[in-house]
Design a protein around this motif. Structure first.
Motif, mmCIF file in Angstrom:
data_model
loop_
_atom_site.group_PDB
_atom_site.id
_atom_site.type_symbol
_atom_site.label_atom_id
_atom_site.label_comp_id
_atom_site.label_asym_id
_atom_site.label_seq_id
_atom_site.Cartn_x
_atom_site.Cartn_y
_atom_site.Cartn_z
ATOM 1 N N PHE A 33 0.868 -1.172 0.000
ATOM 2 C CA PHE A 33 0.000 0.000 0.000
ATOM 3 C C PHE A 33 0.909 1.228 0.000
ATOM 4 O O PHE A 33 1.981 1.213 0.612
ATOM 5 N N LEU A 34 0.470 2.313 -0.633
ATOM 6 C CA LEU A 34 1.119 3.608 -0.485
ATOM 7 C C LEU A 34 0.040 4.575 -0.029
ATOM 8 O O LEU A 34 -0.985 4.736 -0.690
ATOM 9 N N LEU A 35 0.266 5.210 1.098
ATOM 10 C CA LEU A 35 -0.675 6.177 1.641
ATOM 11 C C LEU A 35 -0.135 7.578 1.399
ATOM 12 O O LEU A 35 0.865 7.969 1.986
ATOM 13 N N ASP A 36 -0.778 8.299 0.496
ATOM 14 C CA ASP A 36 -0.468 9.669 0.065
ATOM 15 C C ASP A 36 0.778 9.711 -0.833
ATOM 16 O O ASP A 36 1.855 9.274 -0.448
ATOM 17 N N THR A 37 0.577 10.265 -2.024
ATOM 18 C CA THR A 37 1.661 10.354 -3.011
ATOM 19 C C THR A 37 2.336 11.714 -3.043
ATOM 20 O O THR A 37 3.317 11.892 -3.746
ATOM 21 N N GLY A 38 1.806 12.685 -2.298
ATOM 22 C CA GLY A 38 2.381 14.023 -2.313
ATOM 23 C C GLY A 38 2.143 14.720 -3.644
ATOM 24 O O GLY A 38 1.219 14.398 -4.384
ATOM 25 N N ILE A 62 -1.805 -0.791 -4.169
ATOM 26 C CA ILE A 62 -2.955 0.034 -3.795
ATOM 27 C C ILE A 62 -2.470 1.393 -3.309
ATOM 28 O O ILE A 62 -1.606 1.480 -2.427
ATOM 29 N N ILE A 63 -3.033 2.445 -3.893
ATOM 30 C CA ILE A 63 -2.763 3.821 -3.473
ATOM 31 C C ILE A 63 -3.967 4.297 -2.658
ATOM 32 O O ILE A 63 -5.106 4.242 -3.123
ATOM 33 N N LEU A 64 -3.697 4.728 -1.436
ATOM 34 C CA LEU A 64 -4.707 5.302 -0.558
ATOM 35 C C LEU A 64 -4.332 6.756 -0.310
ATOM 36 O O LEU A 64 -3.171 7.133 -0.471
ATOM 37 N N ASN A 65 -5.298 7.559 0.082
ATOM 38 C CA ASN A 65 -5.026 8.960 0.384
ATOM 39 C C ASN A 65 -5.745 9.375 1.660
ATOM 40 O O ASN A 65 -6.773 8.814 2.007
ATOM 41 N N SER A 66 -5.190 10.377 2.307
ATOM 42 C CA SER A 66 -5.899 10.998 3.423
ATOM 43 C C SER A 66 -6.940 11.969 2.875
ATOM 44 O O SER A 66 -8.028 12.083 3.414
ATOM 45 N N ASP A 71 -1.041 18.442 -2.439
ATOM 46 C CA ASP A 71 0.130 17.988 -1.709
ATOM 47 C C ASP A 71 -0.007 16.575 -1.133
ATOM 48 O O ASP A 71 0.930 16.051 -0.541
ATOM 49 N N HIS A 72 -1.149 15.938 -1.321
ATOM 50 C CA HIS A 72 -1.340 14.571 -0.844
ATOM 51 C C HIS A 72 -1.736 13.607 -1.955
ATOM 52 O O HIS A 72 -1.487 12.419 -1.850
ATOM 53 N N ALA A 73 -2.367 14.116 -3.012
ATOM 54 C CA ALA A 73 -2.840 13.263 -4.105
ATOM 55 C C ALA A 73 -2.366 13.746 -5.470
ATOM 56 O O ALA A 73 -2.696 13.135 -6.475
ATOM 57 N N GLY A 74 -1.583 14.806 -5.512
ATOM 58 C CA GLY A 74 -1.099 15.335 -6.787
ATOM 59 C C GLY A 74 -0.242 14.366 -7.562
ATOM 60 O O GLY A 74 -0.129 14.449 -8.778
ATOM 61 N N GLY A 75 0.355 13.405 -6.878
ATOM 62 C CA GLY A 75 1.187 12.403 -7.535
ATOM 63 C C GLY A 75 0.463 11.107 -7.852
ATOM 64 O O GLY A 75 1.062 10.172 -8.385
ATOM 65 N N ASP A 76 -0.845 11.027 -7.560
ATOM 66 C CA ASP A 76 -1.573 9.771 -7.780
ATOM 67 C C ASP A 76 -1.516 9.310 -9.232
ATOM 68 O O ASP A 76 -1.273 8.131 -9.500
ATOM 69 N N ALA A 77 -1.758 10.220 -10.180
ATOM 70 C CA ALA A 77 -1.782 9.832 -11.601
ATOM 71 C C ALA A 77 -0.428 9.269 -12.022
ATOM 72 O O ALA A 77 -0.363 8.218 -12.671
ATOM 73 N N LEU A 78 0.662 9.927 -11.651
ATOM 74 C CA LEU A 78 1.994 9.454 -12.028
ATOM 75 C C LEU A 78 2.331 8.136 -11.330
ATOM 76 O O LEU A 78 2.853 7.211 -11.961
ATOM 77 N N VAL A 166 -2.981 4.726 13.687
ATOM 78 C CA VAL A 166 -3.906 5.676 13.076
ATOM 79 C C VAL A 166 -3.128 6.603 12.153
ATOM 80 O O VAL A 166 -2.100 7.150 12.535
ATOM 81 N N PHE A 167 -3.631 6.738 10.915
ATOM 82 C CA PHE A 167 -3.086 7.701 9.963
ATOM 83 C C PHE A 167 -4.195 8.732 9.751
ATOM 84 O O PHE A 167 -5.228 8.410 9.186
ATOM 85 N N PHE A 168 -3.993 9.950 10.205
ATOM 86 C CA PHE A 168 -5.036 10.962 10.039
ATOM 87 C C PHE A 168 -4.636 11.964 8.973
ATOM 88 O O PHE A 168 -3.463 12.136 8.699
ATOM 89 N N GLY A 169 -5.628 12.596 8.365
ATOM 90 C CA GLY A 169 -5.396 13.529 7.279
ATOM 91 C C GLY A 169 -4.485 14.676 7.667
ATOM 92 O O GLY A 169 -4.561 15.189 8.775
ATOM 93 N N SER A 170 -3.620 15.060 6.734
ATOM 94 C CA SER A 170 -2.699 16.180 6.880
ATOM 95 C C SER A 170 -1.662 15.971 7.978
ATOM 96 O O SER A 170 -1.270 16.913 8.664
ATOM 97 N N THR A 171 -1.179 14.744 8.129
ATOM 98 C CA THR A 171 -0.090 14.462 9.067
ATOM 99 C C THR A 171 1.169 15.197 8.598
ATOM 100 O O THR A 171 1.451 15.235 7.430
ATOM 101 N N ARG A 172 1.883 15.805 9.520
ATOM 102 C CA ARG A 172 3.117 16.524 9.170
ATOM 103 C C ARG A 172 4.213 16.175 10.120
ATOM 104 O O ARG A 172 3.985 15.946 11.293
#
Length: 173
Positions: A33-38, A62-66, A71-78, A166-172
């Motif tokens: 799995f890859l969570l968030d592609t940036g 599998i690509i998952l996103n928050s 900045d989290h899904a802009g790389g999904d297509a590539l 837990v992986f929550f949205g916008s983790t930094r």
């Protein structure tokens, strides 16, 4: 998008993102799995981090996103193009991903919204589970940051002890 040294987090979870925007690789014997592609420009950094940890980026299934911001899904297509991985998202985020972020309700400027569109292969609902190679992640819809922001949970065994992750949205970092 500054480089950041990839590292093992816990169990089968690895940090593979740049500094400031998280991306996690969750490994399994059947693929990863890859969570968030940036950002799209983050994808080569993620690829290099995955390789540096001894894994193959081609094994991402599998690509998952928050959430579906640039900045989290802009790389999904590539990333989908490079790996053939399937993208799983909830309905609201899938719509945002499909139009490249241009219909985002946030007040970001047009430059901060646009990215190469991609299409979700599976639409998720709150509580849906995604399974691969003996690993199960559960999707929890947590709208706010976006209309369909997703928090992911999973269990891992570390040193013989069960840990809840837990992986929550916008983790930094």
């Amino acid at each position: 998008n500054a480089p950041f040294e990839p590292f093992h987090v816990i169990g089968n979870i690895y940090y593979v993102g740049p500094c400031g925007i998280s991306s996690f690789l969750i490994t399994t014997p059947a693929g990863h799995f890859l969570l968030d592609t940036g950002f799209e420009m983050t994808v080569p950094r993620i690829r290099d981090s995955v390789r540096a940890l001894g894994f193959r980026v081609e094994d991402i299934k599998i690509i998952l996103n928050s959430h579906a911001h640039l900045d989290h899904a802009g790389g999904d297509a590539l990333m989908k193009q490079l790996t053939g991985a399937k993208i799983f998202m909830c309905k609201e985020e899938a719509a945002l991903l499909a139009n490249g972020g241009t219909n985002d309700f946030t007040p970001y400027s047009a430059e901060m919204k646009g990215f190469r569109p991609a299409h979700a292969d599976r639409i998720l609902q709150d509580g849906d589970q995604v399974k691969l190679g003996g690993t199960t992640l559960t999707c929890h819809l947590t709208p706010g940051h976006t209309k369909g922001c997703m928090t992911w949970t999973m269990d891992v065994l570390e040193a013989g002890q069960l840990r809840h992750v837990v992986f929550f949205g916008s983790t930094r970092l």
